[in-house]
Design an enzyme around this catalytic site. Structure first.
Site, mmCIF file in Angstrom:
data_model
loop_
_atom_site.group_PDB
_atom_site.id
_atom_site.type_symbol
_atom_site.label_atom_id
_atom_site.label_comp_id
_atom_site.label_asym_id
_atom_site.label_seq_id
_atom_site.Cartn_x
_atom_site.Cartn_y
_atom_site.Cartn_z
ATOM 1 N N HIS A 271 -47.520 4.691 -23.173
ATOM 2 C CA HIS A 271 -46.511 3.691 -23.184
ATOM 3 C C HIS A 271 -46.878 2.766 -24.638
ATOM 4 C CE1 HIS A 271 -44.270 0.220 -22.054
ATOM 5 N NE2 HIS A 271 -43.813 1.122 -21.057
ATOM 6 N N ASP A 328 -42.393 6.130 -15.070
ATOM 7 C CA ASP A 328 -41.572 7.610 -14.816
ATOM 8 C C ASP A 328 -42.337 8.664 -14.119
ATOM 9 O OD1 ASP A 328 -40.321 6.467 -17.822
ATOM 10 O OD2 ASP A 328 -39.100 6.725 -16.040
HETATM 11 C C1 SDX Z 1 -40.332 4.073 -20.786
HETATM 12 O O1 SDX Z 1 -40.961 0.231 -23.596
HETATM 13 C C2 SDX Z 1 -40.893 0.155 -22.406
HETATM 14 O O2 SDX Z 1 -41.044 -0.902 -21.721
HETATM 15 C C3 SDX Z 1 -40.388 1.318 -21.776
HETATM 16 C C4 SDX Z 1 -40.426 1.489 -20.206
HETATM 17 C C5 SDX Z 1 -39.305 0.425 -19.838
HETATM 18 O O3 SDX Z 1 -39.669 -0.097 -18.648
HETATM 19 O O4 SDX Z 1 -38.257 0.214 -20.408
HETATM 20 O O5 SDX Z 1 -41.482 1.307 -19.795
HETATM 21 C C6 SDX Z 1 -39.668 2.868 -19.759
HETATM 22 O O6 SDX Z 1 -39.538 4.267 -21.415
HETATM 23 C C7 SDX Z 1 -41.635 4.636 -20.274
HETATM 24 C C8 SDX Z 1 -42.137 5.707 -21.344
HETATM 25 C C9 SDX Z 1 -41.455 6.914 -20.685
HETATM 26 N N1 SDX Z 1 -41.796 8.008 -21.780
HETATM 27 C C10 SDX Z 1 -42.439 9.125 -21.530
HETATM 28 O O7 SDX Z 1 -43.115 9.252 -20.340
HETATM 29 C C11 SDX Z 1 -42.411 10.170 -22.383
HETATM 30 C C12 SDX Z 1 -43.902 10.662 -22.701
HETATM 31 N N2 SDX Z 1 -44.614 9.522 -23.451
HETATM 32 C C13 SDX Z 1 -44.438 9.593 -24.847
HETATM 33 O O8 SDX Z 1 -43.956 10.025 -25.544
HETATM 34 C C14 SDX Z 1 -45.157 8.288 -25.553
HETATM 35 O O9 SDX Z 1 -46.140 7.732 -24.652
HETATM 36 C C15 SDX Z 1 -44.624 6.989 -25.917
HETATM 37 C C16 SDX Z 1 -43.163 7.492 -26.489
HETATM 38 C C17 SDX Z 1 -44.117 6.318 -24.404
HETATM 39 C C18 SDX Z 1 -45.111 6.097 -26.449
HETATM 40 O O10 SDX Z 1 -45.484 6.559 -27.860
HETATM 41 P P1 SDX Z 1 -46.334 6.155 -28.811
HETATM 42 O O11 SDX Z 1 -46.434 4.530 -28.750
HETATM 43 O O12 SDX Z 1 -46.353 6.969 -30.124
HETATM 44 O O13 SDX Z 1 -47.741 6.473 -28.201
HETATM 45 P P2 SDX Z 1 -48.809 6.002 -29.045
HETATM 46 O O14 SDX Z 1 -48.814 5.946 -30.456
HETATM 47 O O15 SDX Z 1 -49.885 5.142 -28.206
HETATM 48 O O16 SDX Z 1 -49.687 7.680 -28.988
HETATM 49 C C19 SDX Z 1 -50.954 7.562 -29.432
HETATM 50 C C20 SDX Z 1 -51.601 8.907 -29.355
HETATM 51 C C21 SDX Z 1 -50.969 10.131 -30.234
HETATM 52 O O17 SDX Z 1 -51.788 10.980 -30.303
HETATM 53 P P3 SDX Z 1 -52.446 10.996 -32.008
HETATM 54 O O18 SDX Z 1 -51.347 11.088 -33.054
HETATM 55 O O19 SDX Z 1 -53.278 9.698 -31.989
HETATM 56 O O20 SDX Z 1 -53.443 12.270 -32.093
HETATM 57 O O21 SDX Z 1 -51.338 9.550 -27.986
HETATM 58 C C22 SDX Z 1 -50.408 10.686 -28.164
HETATM 59 C C23 SDX Z 1 -49.633 10.491 -29.476
HETATM 60 O O22 SDX Z 1 -49.238 11.919 -30.037
HETATM 61 N N3 SDX Z 1 -49.354 10.547 -26.974
HETATM 62 C C24 SDX Z 1 -49.083 11.425 -26.085
HETATM 63 C C25 SDX Z 1 -48.522 11.065 -25.221
HETATM 64 N N4 SDX Z 1 -48.041 10.009 -25.612
HETATM 65 C C26 SDX Z 1 -48.587 9.636 -26.645
HETATM 66 N N5 SDX Z 1 -49.981 12.816 -25.844
HETATM 67 C C27 SDX Z 1 -49.324 13.572 -24.939
HETATM 68 N N6 SDX Z 1 -48.323 13.081 -24.019
HETATM 69 C C28 SDX Z 1 -48.018 11.971 -24.208
HETATM 70 N N7 SDX Z 1 -47.301 11.665 -23.247
#
Ligand code: SDX
Length: 393
Positions: A271, A328
């Site tokens: 998130h 989700d």
């Molecule tokens: C919603 O904003 C809100 O409030 C949204 C929401 C709402 O109520 O409106 O809460 C609803 O959208 C929830 C999120 C739903 N999306 C997903 O579940 C999709 C999977 N999650 C991601 O794609 C991701 O976690 C995000 C998009 C939600 C957040 O992305 P960020 O901010 O880029 O994550 P981050 O920068 O904190 O990531 C840090 C690391 C990265 O790796 P490194 O570059 O450090 O090696 O964590 C990795 C990211 O690649 N990472 C994941 C991951 N999410 C982040 N790796 C694997 N699986 C994941 N899901």
């Protein structure tokens, strides 16, 4: 009173606005609507009650709630010409673009009530949108399964009416299962607002040009459709089903995620704000067992989800990155058990988020300090250079 600006690892991380609606503490995993903690509202306050709270700022009295509910019920019908819209969409259209198109079209049917600065017009647009989105969502589903549309029955509440229009048939009576209605009502409460997430920021940005409520919310629906945002609940189910199809080897899937194989993410995890367990996910997880047992859901996929969570939460890769289940991760399993096809999951998210979008749009419009949204950029392109005639290139 202005948003704070903090430079963080080369990115400008700014507070886009001030708001008094929803508070999130991402590190502590706290979510409050107008000061009320989500775990005190979920299961106790109805979705209509929470909608009132988000939009007007206070919990309603019984009389205020009854009046609000009855004013909404009067607007559930769609204009007969708007119903023609659905005939034009291909049968296999995803319901989310159908939803955003129909909501945008509402501004062509109610041209007398679009002025964002006329309180009466804002009020009637609010009621119309709260009342009509469930009807539009049900019709998008009926279109996708080739079944006739049912007119709303205003003797029913908003959630019951939606379930009846979605799963009912003209040929036979349809009794809404109170367990099903209560479970969906609570899930809508959990989705009702979430501060300045992607779709809500979209609603505010579009509305900041003084675009009407229908146009602004239609834009928000399109933002929510994205798989990284609202579309994630659909992707989680697809992820669990593919793991199951490939023999249920969770460790192998987790390794693929950690290797960052293209297109392989642990959907429903991570998130932008929560760097702790999403409080909404905890509530959904608690009720998933009970709801799936009641509705006869796929407990095998629920067990798979639970194992996946357990493996991820004990793996340094996820712990170091503070990746926890978000709202989700479990919701799709319950929606599936309720009888919704996967493509309707994000539509259900939109139904839940609607009062939050409306409340945030009204707050922004009412704020005299609001200027038209005009983000700046960090320019990384070419420096100035002279034009070269094509003959000389
Ligand atoms: C919603 O904003 C809100 O409030 C949204 C929401 C709402 O109520 O409106 O809460 C609803 O959208 C929830 C999120 C739903 N999306 C997903 O579940 C999709 C999977 N999650 C991601 O794609 C991701 O976690 C995000 C998009 C939600 C957040 O992305 P960020 O901010 O880029 O994550 P981050 O920068 O904190 O990531 C840090 C690391 C990265 O790796 P490194 O570059 O450090 O090696 O964590 C990795 C990211 O690649 N990472 C994941 C991951 N999410 C982040 N790796 C694997 N699986 C994941 N899901």
């Amino acid at each position: 009173t202005t948003g704070h600006v903090a430079l963080d690892i080369g990115f400008v991380n700014t507070a886009s606005c001030t708001s008094a609606i929803t508070y999130i503490d991402g590190d502590a995993g706290v979510l409050r609507y107008r000061g009320y903690p989500i775990d005190q509202l979920a299961g106790r306050a109805s979705f209509i009650e929470v909608s009132y709270l988000l939009i007007y700022g206070e919990l309603p009295t019984a009389a205020q709630l009854a009046d609000f509910d009855s004013r909404i019920r009067r607007h559930t019908l769609l204009h007969e010409d708007l119903k023609q819209f659905f005939k034009g969409f291909p049968r296999d259209a995803h319901p989310m673009p159908v939803l955003s198109s129909a909501v945008s079209a509402l501004s062509t049917f109610y041209q007398d009530s679009l002025d964002p600065f006329d309180p009466e017009q804002v009020e009637i647009s609010t009621l119309r949108l709260l009342a009509k989105l469930p009807t539009i969502a049900a019709y998008a589903y009926k279109k996708s399964v080739g079944q006739p549309f049912l007119y709303p029955d205003n003797s029913l509440g908003l959630v019951e009416n939606f379930l009846r229009m979605t799963f009912g048939f003209p040929a036979e009576p349809y009794e809404v299962d109170p367990e099903l209605a209560a479970a969906l009502d609570m899930l809508l409460v959990l989705h009702a607002d979430h501060e300045q997430n992607c779709s809500t920021s979209t609603v505010r940005l579009v509305g900041s040009s003084h675009a009407n409520l229908f146009a602004s919310v239609s834009a928000g629906i399109n933002a929510l459709f994205g798989p990284l945002h609202g579309g994630a609940n659909q992707s989680v189910l697809e992820m669990l089903e593919s793991i199951q199809r490939e023999g249920g080897d969770i460790d192998r899937f987790v390794e693929r995620v950690k290797k960052k194989e293209p297109g392989v993410k642990l959907m429903g995890f991570g998130h932008r704000v929560y760097k702790n367990y999403d409080p909404r996910a905890a509530i959904v997880k608690q009720t998933a067992d009970r709801v799936l047992d009641k509705l006869g859901g796929n407990n095998e996929l629920l067990d798979l989800a639970r194992q996946l969570e357990e493996v991820a939460l004990s793996d340094d890769y996820f712990v170091e990155r503070k990746l926890y289940p978000n709202v989700d991760f479990y919701t799709g399993l319950i929606y599936r058990a309720m009888g919704f096809p996967t493509r309707m999951f994000t539509v259900l998210f939109a139904l839940g988020r609607l009062p939050g979008w409306i409340a945030q749009w009204r707050e922004m419009i009412a704020d005299p300090a609001t200027k038209i949204g005009r983000p700046r950029q960090v320019y990384t392109g070419k420096t100035e250079r002279p034009y070269i005639d094509i003959a000389d290139r």
